[in-house]
Design a protein around this motif. Sequence first.
Motif, PDB file in Angstrom:
ATOM      1  N   CYS A   1      27.832  44.201  37.485  1.00 31.29           N
ATOM      2  CA  CYS A   1      28.600  43.921  36.276  1.00 31.29           C
ATOM      3  C   CYS A   1      29.272  42.581  36.484  1.00 31.29           C
ATOM      4  O   CYS A   1      30.082  42.427  37.406  1.00 31.29           O
ATOM      5  N   ALA A   2      28.939  41.620  35.650  1.00 32.53           N
ATOM      6  CA  ALA A   2      29.533  40.299  35.733  1.00 32.53           C
ATOM      7  C   ALA A   2      30.518  40.122  34.588  1.00 32.53           C
ATOM      8  O   ALA A   2      30.187  40.390  33.432  1.00 32.53           O
ATOM      9  N   ALA A   3      31.722  39.672  34.932  1.00 32.02           N
ATOM     10  CA  ALA A   3      32.768  39.518  33.928  1.00 32.02           C
ATOM     11  C   ALA A   3      33.196  38.067  33.802  1.00 32.02           C
ATOM     12  O   ALA A   3      33.144  37.312  34.768  1.00 32.02           O
ATOM     13  N   SER A   4      33.585  37.727  32.599  1.00 36.85           N
ATOM     14  CA  SER A   4      34.136  36.393  32.379  1.00 36.85           C
ATOM     15  C   SER A   4      35.651  36.491  32.351  1.00 36.85           C
ATOM     16  O   SER A   4      36.198  37.515  31.947  1.00 36.85           O
ATOM     17  N   GLY A   5      36.351  35.463  32.797  1.00 40.28           N
ATOM     18  CA  GLY A   5      37.800  35.440  32.710  1.00 40.28           C
ATOM     19  C   GLY A   5      38.491  35.985  33.938  1.00 40.28           C
ATOM     20  O   GLY A   5      37.979  36.872  34.605  1.00 40.28           O
ATOM     21  N   PRO A   6      39.672  35.472  34.245  1.00 42.71           N
ATOM     22  CA  PRO A   6      40.407  35.847  35.466  1.00 42.71           C
ATOM     23  C   PRO A   6      41.041  37.227  35.410  1.00 42.71           C
ATOM     24  O   PRO A   6      41.397  37.780  36.451  1.00 42.71           O
ATOM     25  N   ARG A   7      41.238  37.802  34.222  1.00 42.38           N
ATOM     26  CA  ARG A   7      41.911  39.098  34.112  1.00 42.38           C
ATOM     27  C   ARG A   7      41.140  40.198  34.822  1.00 42.38           C
ATOM     28  O   ARG A   7      41.711  41.192  35.254  1.00 42.38           O
ATOM     29  N   PHE A   8      39.853  40.039  34.927  1.00 42.57           N
ATOM     30  CA  PHE A   8      39.001  41.074  35.521  1.00 42.57           C
ATOM     31  C   PHE A   8      39.497  41.468  36.894  1.00 42.57           C
ATOM     32  O   PHE A   8      39.532  42.646  37.242  1.00 42.57           O
ATOM     33  N   ARG A   9      39.915  40.476  37.680  1.00 42.18           N
ATOM     34  CA  ARG A   9      40.221  40.738  39.078  1.00 42.18           C
ATOM     35  C   ARG A   9      41.512  41.514  39.292  1.00 42.18           C
ATOM     36  O   ARG A   9      41.816  41.915  40.410  1.00 42.18           O
ATOM     37  N   THR A  10      42.304  41.737  38.238  1.00 42.44           N
ATOM     38  CA  THR A  10      43.566  42.472  38.395  1.00 42.44           C
ATOM     39  C   THR A  10      43.561  43.824  37.694  1.00 42.44           C
ATOM     40  O   THR A  10      44.617  44.439  37.526  1.00 42.44           O
ATOM     41  N   HIS A  11      42.388  44.293  37.303  1.00 41.68           N
ATOM     42  CA  HIS A  11      42.323  45.556  36.560  1.00 41.68           C
ATOM     43  C   HIS A  11      41.230  46.477  37.087  1.00 41.68           C
ATOM     44  O   HIS A  11      40.297  46.035  37.741  1.00 41.68           O
ATOM     45  N   THR A  12      41.374  47.747  36.753  1.00 44.56           N
ATOM     46  CA  THR A  12      40.412  48.755  37.172  1.00 44.56           C
ATOM     47  C   THR A  12      39.082  48.582  36.449  1.00 44.56           C
ATOM     48  O   THR A  12      39.043  48.322  35.251  1.00 44.56           O
ATOM     49  N   VAL A  13      38.014  48.740  37.206  1.00 44.22           N
ATOM     50  CA  VAL A  13      36.659  48.677  36.671  1.00 44.22           C
ATOM     51  C   VAL A  13      35.994  50.039  36.864  1.00 44.22           C
ATOM     52  O   VAL A  13      36.171  50.670  37.905  1.00 44.22           O
ATOM     53  N   ALA A  14      35.238  50.454  35.878  1.00 45.83           N
ATOM     54  CA  ALA A  14      34.565  51.746  35.957  1.00 45.83           C
ATOM     55  C   ALA A  14      33.120  51.630  35.520  1.00 45.83           C
ATOM     56  O   ALA A  14      32.735  50.686  34.818  1.00 45.83           O
ATOM     57  N   TRP A  15      32.345  52.598  35.950  1.00 48.85           N
ATOM     58  CA  TRP A  15      30.971  52.775  35.463  1.00 48.85           C
ATOM     59  C   TRP A  15      30.896  54.122  34.743  1.00 48.85           C
ATOM     60  O   TRP A  15      31.382  55.137  35.262  1.00 48.85           O
ATOM     61  N   PHE A  16      30.300  54.106  33.583  1.00 47.01           N
ATOM     62  CA  PHE A  16      30.002  55.304  32.812  1.00 47.01           C
ATOM     63  C   PHE A  16      28.499  55.330  32.570  1.00 47.01           C
ATOM     64  O   PHE A  16      27.816  54.315  32.737  1.00 47.01           O
TER      65      PHE A  16
END
Length: 125
Positions: A22-37
């Motif tokens: 999962c590739a994300a744009s933007g710096p906010r990604f690195r400070t939040h929970t990521v999940a897979w559904f």
Amino acid sequence: QVSLVESGGGLVQAGGSLRLSCAASGPRFRTHTVAWFRQAPGKEREFVSAINWDSTMTSYADSVKGRFTISRDNVKNTAALQMNNLKAEDTAVYFCAVDWHTSSIYTHRGAYDAWGQGTQVTVSS
């Protein structure tokens, strides 16, 4: 506007492995929970796994424990789901999601604000 893009899906035989990214744009990604559904045809979207911002907490659905491993790389703004010993019942579209509001781990889809377009995983038996 943050975007999430999944990749790595495909067709694999039972017992095989795949690694989803999962590739994300933007710096906010690195400070939040990521999940897979995941969502199989005719079924509700279900929780698979989640990881908090600094990788100190993870959670897995009982059906994938011991077979799947979630990880993230906050430098590269990516998350991954390593799936081993795949079973036919793992066949589904897999989605990456981010919870922008908390740093906790939740397993219900309503907690997640941003979603990718999904990647198909098909396991042949």
